[in-house]
Structure formats: C-alpha cells, structure tokens
Design a protein around this motif. Structure first.
Motif, PDB file in Angstrom:
ATOM      1  N   GLU A  76       0.830  -1.205   0.000  1.00  0.00           N
ATOM      2  CA  GLU A  76       0.000   0.000   0.000  1.00  0.00           C
ATOM      3  C   GLU A  76       0.864   1.255   0.000  1.00  0.00           C
ATOM      4  OE1 GLU A  76      -3.092  -0.123   2.928  1.00  0.00           O
ATOM      5  OE2 GLU A  76      -3.557  -2.239   2.531  1.00  0.00           O
ATOM      6  N   ASP A  77       1.978   1.188  -0.697  1.00  0.00           N
ATOM      7  CA  ASP A  77       2.878   2.334  -0.875  1.00  0.00           C
ATOM      8  C   ASP A  77       3.349   2.926   0.449  1.00  0.00           C
ATOM      9  OD1 ASP A  77       2.611   2.034  -3.591  1.00  0.00           O
ATOM     10  OD2 ASP A  77       1.086   3.595  -3.805  1.00  0.00           O
ATOM     11  N   GLY A  78       3.591   2.045   1.415  1.00  0.00           N
ATOM     12  CA  GLY A  78       4.109   2.497   2.701  1.00  0.00           C
ATOM     13  C   GLY A  78       3.050   2.695   3.768  1.00  0.00           C
ATOM     14  N   ALA A  79       1.795   2.556   3.418  1.00  0.00           N
ATOM     15  CA  ALA A  79       0.715   2.782   4.387  1.00  0.00           C
ATOM     16  C   ALA A  79       0.659   1.701   5.457  1.00  0.00           C
ATOM     17  CB  ALA A  79      -0.632   2.875   3.671  1.00  0.00           C
ATOM     18  N   LEU A  80       1.293   0.549   5.215  1.00  0.00           N
ATOM     19  CA  LEU A  80       1.299  -0.525   6.210  1.00  0.00           C
ATOM     20  C   LEU A  80       2.387  -0.342   7.262  1.00  0.00           C
ATOM     21  CD1 LEU A  80       0.779  -3.664   3.926  1.00  0.00           C
ATOM     22  CD2 LEU A  80      -0.925  -2.526   5.376  1.00  0.00           C
ATOM     23  N   LEU A  81       3.206   0.693   7.121  1.00  0.00           N
ATOM     24  CA  LEU A  81       4.301   0.925   8.059  1.00  0.00           C
ATOM     25  C   LEU A  81       3.784   1.188   9.468  1.00  0.00           C
ATOM     26  CD1 LEU A  81       7.230   1.675   8.912  1.00  0.00           C
ATOM     27  CD2 LEU A  81       6.746   3.996   8.053  1.00  0.00           C
ATOM     28  N   SER A  82       4.304   0.431  10.420  1.00  0.00           N
ATOM     29  CA  SER A  82       4.023   0.675  11.827  1.00  0.00           C
ATOM     30  C   SER A  82       5.208   1.383  12.476  1.00  0.00           C
ATOM     31  CB  SER A  82       3.735  -0.630  12.561  1.00  0.00           C
ATOM     32  OG  SER A  82       3.615  -0.417  13.958  1.00  0.00           O
ATOM     33  N   GLU A  83       6.401   0.745  12.396  1.00  0.00           N
ATOM     34  CA  GLU A  83       7.614   1.349  12.952  1.00  0.00           C
ATOM     35  C   GLU A  83       8.828   0.612  12.426  1.00  0.00           C
ATOM     36  OE1 GLU A  83       6.981   0.904  17.143  1.00  0.00           O
ATOM     37  OE2 GLU A  83       7.788  -1.145  17.189  1.00  0.00           O
ATOM     38  N   VAL A  84       9.977   1.225  12.589  1.00  0.00           N
ATOM     39  CA  VAL A  84      11.256   0.601  12.274  1.00  0.00           C
ATOM     40  C   VAL A  84      12.088   0.587  13.542  1.00  0.00           C
ATOM     41  CG1 VAL A  84      13.416   0.794  10.978  1.00  0.00           C
ATOM     42  CG2 VAL A  84      11.228   1.258   9.841  1.00  0.00           C
ATOM     43  N   ARG A  85      12.518  -0.611  13.937  1.00  0.00           N
ATOM     44  CA  ARG A  85      13.348  -0.759  15.136  1.00  0.00           C
ATOM     45  C   ARG A  85      14.803  -0.874  14.730  1.00  0.00           C
ATOM     46  NH1 ARG A  85       9.162  -5.404  16.170  1.00  0.00           N
ATOM     47  NH2 ARG A  85       7.341  -4.135  16.720  1.00  0.00           N
ATOM     48  N   VAL A  86      15.667  -0.215  15.480  1.00  0.00           N
ATOM     49  CA  VAL A  86      17.092  -0.186  15.160  1.00  0.00           C
ATOM     50  C   VAL A  86      17.866  -0.881  16.283  1.00  0.00           C
ATOM     51  CG1 VAL A  86      19.061   1.246  14.525  1.00  0.00           C
ATOM     52  CG2 VAL A  86      16.724   2.026  13.999  1.00  0.00           C
ATOM     53  N   TYR A  87      18.664  -1.858  15.912  1.00  0.00           N
ATOM     54  CA  TYR A  87      19.475  -2.618  16.865  1.00  0.00           C
ATOM     55  C   TYR A  87      20.957  -2.409  16.547  1.00  0.00           C
ATOM     56  CZ  TYR A  87      15.125  -5.149  17.853  1.00  0.00           C
ATOM     57  OH  TYR A  87      13.835  -5.483  18.209  1.00  0.00           O
ATOM     58  N   VAL A  88      21.792  -2.473  17.565  1.00  0.00           N
ATOM     59  CA  VAL A  88      23.235  -2.355  17.357  1.00  0.00           C
ATOM     60  C   VAL A  88      23.956  -3.512  18.034  1.00  0.00           C
ATOM     61  CG1 VAL A  88      23.267   0.144  17.041  1.00  0.00           C
ATOM     62  CG2 VAL A  88      23.427  -0.802  19.359  1.00  0.00           C
ATOM     63  N   ASP A  89      25.135  -3.826  17.510  1.00  0.00           N
ATOM     64  CA  ASP A  89      25.957  -4.898  18.056  1.00  0.00           C
ATOM     65  C   ASP A  89      27.406  -4.621  17.683  1.00  0.00           C
ATOM     66  OD1 ASP A  89      26.686  -7.212  19.336  1.00  0.00           O
ATOM     67  OD2 ASP A  89      25.863  -8.573  17.833  1.00  0.00           O
ATOM     68  N   LEU A  90      28.327  -5.256  18.384  1.00  0.00           N
ATOM     69  CA  LEU A  90      29.749  -5.137  18.085  1.00  0.00           C
ATOM     70  C   LEU A  90      30.222  -6.370  17.323  1.00  0.00           C
ATOM     71  CD1 LEU A  90      32.546  -3.708  18.515  1.00  0.00           C
ATOM     72  CD2 LEU A  90      32.779  -5.136  20.561  1.00  0.00           C
ATOM     73  N   VAL A  91      30.953  -6.140  16.227  1.00  0.00           N
ATOM     74  CA  VAL A  91      31.622  -7.214  15.514  1.00  0.00           C
ATOM     75  C   VAL A  91      33.098  -7.121  15.896  1.00  0.00           C
ATOM     76  CG1 VAL A  91      32.146  -8.224  13.275  1.00  0.00           C
ATOM     77  CG2 VAL A  91      29.964  -7.036  13.635  1.00  0.00           C
ATOM     78  N   ASP A  92      33.548  -8.004  16.779  1.00  0.00           N
ATOM     79  CA  ASP A  92      34.907  -7.945  17.310  1.00  0.00           C
ATOM     80  C   ASP A  92      35.848  -8.710  16.386  1.00  0.00           C
ATOM     81  OD1 ASP A  92      37.247  -8.041  18.776  1.00  0.00           O
ATOM     82  OD2 ASP A  92      36.222  -8.205  20.703  1.00  0.00           O
ATOM     83  N   ASN A  93      36.669  -7.968  15.657  1.00  0.00           N
ATOM     84  CA  ASN A  93      37.584  -8.581  14.693  1.00  0.00           C
ATOM     85  C   ASN A  93      39.009  -8.719  15.220  1.00  0.00           C
ATOM     86  OD1 ASN A  93      35.615  -8.757  12.594  1.00  0.00           O
ATOM     87  ND2 ASN A  93      35.868  -6.567  12.221  1.00  0.00           N
ATOM     88  N   THR A  94      39.251  -8.289  16.427  1.00  0.00           N
ATOM     89  CA  THR A  94      40.602  -8.357  16.976  1.00  0.00           C
ATOM     90  C   THR A  94      40.887  -9.756  17.499  1.00  0.00           C
ATOM     91  OG1 THR A  94      39.793  -7.543  19.107  1.00  0.00           O
ATOM     92  CG2 THR A  94      40.663  -5.911  17.577  1.00  0.00           C
ATOM     93  N   GLU A  95      42.178 -10.098  17.558  1.00  0.00           N
ATOM     94  CA  GLU A  95      42.569 -11.457  17.936  1.00  0.00           C
ATOM     95  C   GLU A  95      42.822 -11.611  19.432  1.00  0.00           C
ATOM     96  OE1 GLU A  95      45.903 -12.494  15.583  1.00  0.00           O
ATOM     97  OE2 GLU A  95      44.794 -12.507  13.689  1.00  0.00           O
ATOM     98  N   ALA A  96      42.773 -10.522  20.152  1.00  0.00           N
ATOM     99  CA  ALA A  96      42.990 -10.602  21.601  1.00  0.00           C
ATOM    100  C   ALA A  96      41.701 -11.057  22.279  1.00  0.00           C
ATOM    101  CB  ALA A  96      43.452  -9.245  22.123  1.00  0.00           C
ATOM    102  N   VAL A  97      41.415 -10.521  23.450  1.00  0.00           N
ATOM    103  CA  VAL A  97      40.204 -10.904  24.170  1.00  0.00           C
ATOM    104  C   VAL A  97      38.976 -10.472  23.373  1.00  0.00           C
ATOM    105  CG1 VAL A  97      38.887 -10.605  26.291  1.00  0.00           C
ATOM    106  CG2 VAL A  97      41.393 -10.722  26.381  1.00  0.00           C
ATOM    107  N   ILE A  98      38.077 -11.399  23.138  1.00  0.00           N
ATOM    108  CA  ILE A  98      36.886 -11.122  22.338  1.00  0.00           C
ATOM    109  C   ILE A  98      35.788 -10.529  23.209  1.00  0.00           C
ATOM    110  CG2 ILE A  98      35.104 -12.126  20.867  1.00  0.00           C
ATOM    111  CD1 ILE A  98      37.884 -12.089  19.631  1.00  0.00           C
ATOM    112  N   THR A  99      35.247  -9.392  22.748  1.00  0.00           N
ATOM    113  CA  THR A  99      34.107  -8.768  23.410  1.00  0.00           C
ATOM    114  C   THR A  99      32.853  -9.111  22.620  1.00  0.00           C
ATOM    115  OG1 THR A  99      35.511  -6.923  24.118  1.00  0.00           O
ATOM    116  CG2 THR A  99      33.133  -6.592  24.237  1.00  0.00           C
TER     117      THR A  99
END
Length: 323
Positions: A76-99
């Motif tokens: 319906e061209d966007g009329a069905l939109l209720s909300e957009v939820r935004v989540y965040v996370d860490l991608v730990d690429n280091t080789e030491a202690v992983i968080t």
C-alpha cells in the motif's frame, strides 16, 4: 593473446571484454525479480537504502557520527508501516580478548517519523554516534578497538503484525539495484592517517613475489597513487600480466587499516579463465607504523587469483617506492 593457452593447452582462456554484457545480464535478472515482487508485493515489504554517511569512524573520537536514510515500500505504498526498530551490536575482529555484547535495541522510528519522499514512499533518517552506540552496548575504548565494526540492523514492522529484517532478504532484494534493502549496515572503526596526502604521488612498483604461473601480476614501472579517501588509496592504470602480452590497464585499490596494508578484494586484472582473475587480501598483510606512518617505501602483499579462477591461489607481493 591469452594466459592459459600459454601454460595449459587443453584449456581455454578468454579476456573479459564482455563486462558490459555481464552488466546487462545482471540487471536483467534484477529486473525480473523486481517485476515478480511488484506483481506479488503483498508477500512482503522492503526498507530501501537511500543514502548513508559515516561508515568509517576514528576509533579515538567518540563524537563520530553515522546517518542512514531509508524508504519503506509495501503493498500500500508504505501505508502498512508501523515502525522501524534499530538494533546495534559489536563485531569484534581483533585477535585478543573477544568482546561479545548482546545485540541491543537503540532506537525506534515510529510511522510519524517518516515523510513522503521523492518516490512517493515514506522516508526517514536515522542518526547515531560512536558514544551513543558504545553507551547502549555498555562498552568503552578497549572493549572495542581499531579494526572492529559496529553492526546497525533494522527491523521493519507492519501494521498487520509482520516483520522484515536482514534474514528475510534475498540477494536481489538486499543488494539488487532496484531494492537495495540490506536492513543491516557496518560501521568500521579505523585509525585515520595524519593527512590525506600520505601514500599518494609517483611510485616505482617492483614485483617482490610472483603470482600465479610464476609471473608478475602487475607490471613493474612508475605509477600514480591517489587517495580515494583518507585510508583508501588507488594505484592508477596498472598493466597486468606482461609475461603474456599485457592486459588492462586496471586500477588497484588498497587500504591502510589499523597498522595493516590490505589489498581490497575482487581486484580484477582484465583477463580470466572461467570468469575473471581477481587479486585480493593476503593471508598475511604487510604492516605500517600506526603512530608514525612512513609512505616512502612499503610492501603490498596480496593473493593472486583469489577465487582460483585459473589455478590455485598464490601469495604474492609488490614493493612501492616513492620517486
């Protein structure tokens, strides 16, 4: 002239002059999916990416900002939109202690935060900062480091109760030219160079370690290095595989990331066997002094034929010396 005929008489190599044809084919496939989805659009909805900025942050500057503008399209061209939820996370690429913090909700964009955009569909812009994401995840510098990434994932909720996110999107939806709806974005944590002019200018390229078939991927010679951005550089107009007559020229991009000099993946050389020969990141990258970078002379390690298009991949290297 071609490469593989020189070495393997029973195989055929061809130069990829058909790039335009490949492009048309890929666009054609994307258009088919576009038509299919538009004809049966009640099956889903998309959250199209319009623009984003700030995809690389100085790890030491917690005021660094990120922004992404998105557009909602549904039956319906966007009329069905209720909300957009935004989540965040860490991608730990280091080789030491992983968080490894749990993915956390950082914001909710209600339908009222959207307004009609140029395509006639609802649009909104989400903004955040390094400080906000770190606080949301309960992290401080040391938990996240240069080379790590933050993942920003969006979840589209419709008024009929359905939800869509990155796990629901096929390749044509997430990366296709029409939909461009990945739902998830990466922000890289980097250590910027002191100025953009480092690793630019005229350089002598000299092969240190040959690539596939025991020959140089890139022709020795003087080339111009330019900045794509602060940490991404490009070697301009490089001739490839001169042992077989020469191909290209091609541009070769590499990045200076947290003390490592990394060739970007999928660097085409202008010739191929089944698809195209590509150079990419090395198994072990060359390094530079993070605190005092010296651009007068440096190595660029890389993987020759990283996808094994013609033969087994080989570790190779060139030296670049400022002239």
């Amino acid at each position: 002239m071609n490469i593989k005929q020189k070495f393997m008489k029973n195989y055929k190599i061809y130069i990829l002059f058909a790039l335009a044809g490949i492009f048309v084919t890929s666009c054609s496939e994307d258009d088919k999916v576009t038509i299919d989805v538009q004809n049966t659009v009640t099956s889903g909805a998309v959250l199209r990416t319009i623009a984003q900025t700030g995809t690389a942050w100085d790890v030491l500057d917690d005021t660094e900002a990120y922004s992404v503008e998105v557009e909602v399209q549904d039956a319906e061209d966007g009329a069905l939109l209720s909300e957009v939820r935004v989540y965040v996370d860490l991608v730990d690429n280091t080789e030491a202690v992983i968080t490894d913090p749990a993915e956390t909700l950082i914001a909710t964009l209600p339908a009222s935060a959207f307004s009609t955009g140029a395509n006639g569909f609802p649009r909104s812009t989400y903004n955040t900062t390094l400080s906000e994401i770190a606080s949301t995840l309960g992290l401080s510098l040391g938990d996240y480091n240069c080379g790590d990434q933050f993942n920003v994932r969006m979840e589209l909720a419709l008024t009929d109760g359905r939800m869509f996110t990155d796990t629901d999107a096929t390749g044509n939806v997430s990366g296709g030219s029409f939909f461009s709806s990945p739902y998830a974005y990466r922000i890289s944590l980097i250590a910027p160079l002191p100025n953009d002019d480092l690793y630019t200018g005229q350089y002598q390229l000299t092969t240190v370690t040959n690539g596939i078939y025991g020959v140089a991927d890139y022709a020795d010679g003087v080339y111009t290095l330019e900045s794509v951005n602060n940490t991404t550089k490009v070697i301009k107009d490089v001739t490839t595989f001169v042992a077989f007559g020469g191909f290209g020229p091609v541009d070769v991009e590499f990045e200076l990331v947290c003390g490592e000099i990394i060739m970007k993946p999928a660097q085409g050389v202008g010739a191929g066997c089944n698809a195209t020969i590509q150079s990419g990141p090395a198994n072990v990258n060359a390094t530079y002094d993070l605190m005092n970078p010296d651009d007068s002379d440096f190595l660029l390690n890389f993987t020759s034929d990283e996808t094994a298009d013609c033969t087994n991949s080989v570790q190779a290297a060139v030296r670049l010396t400022k002239v």
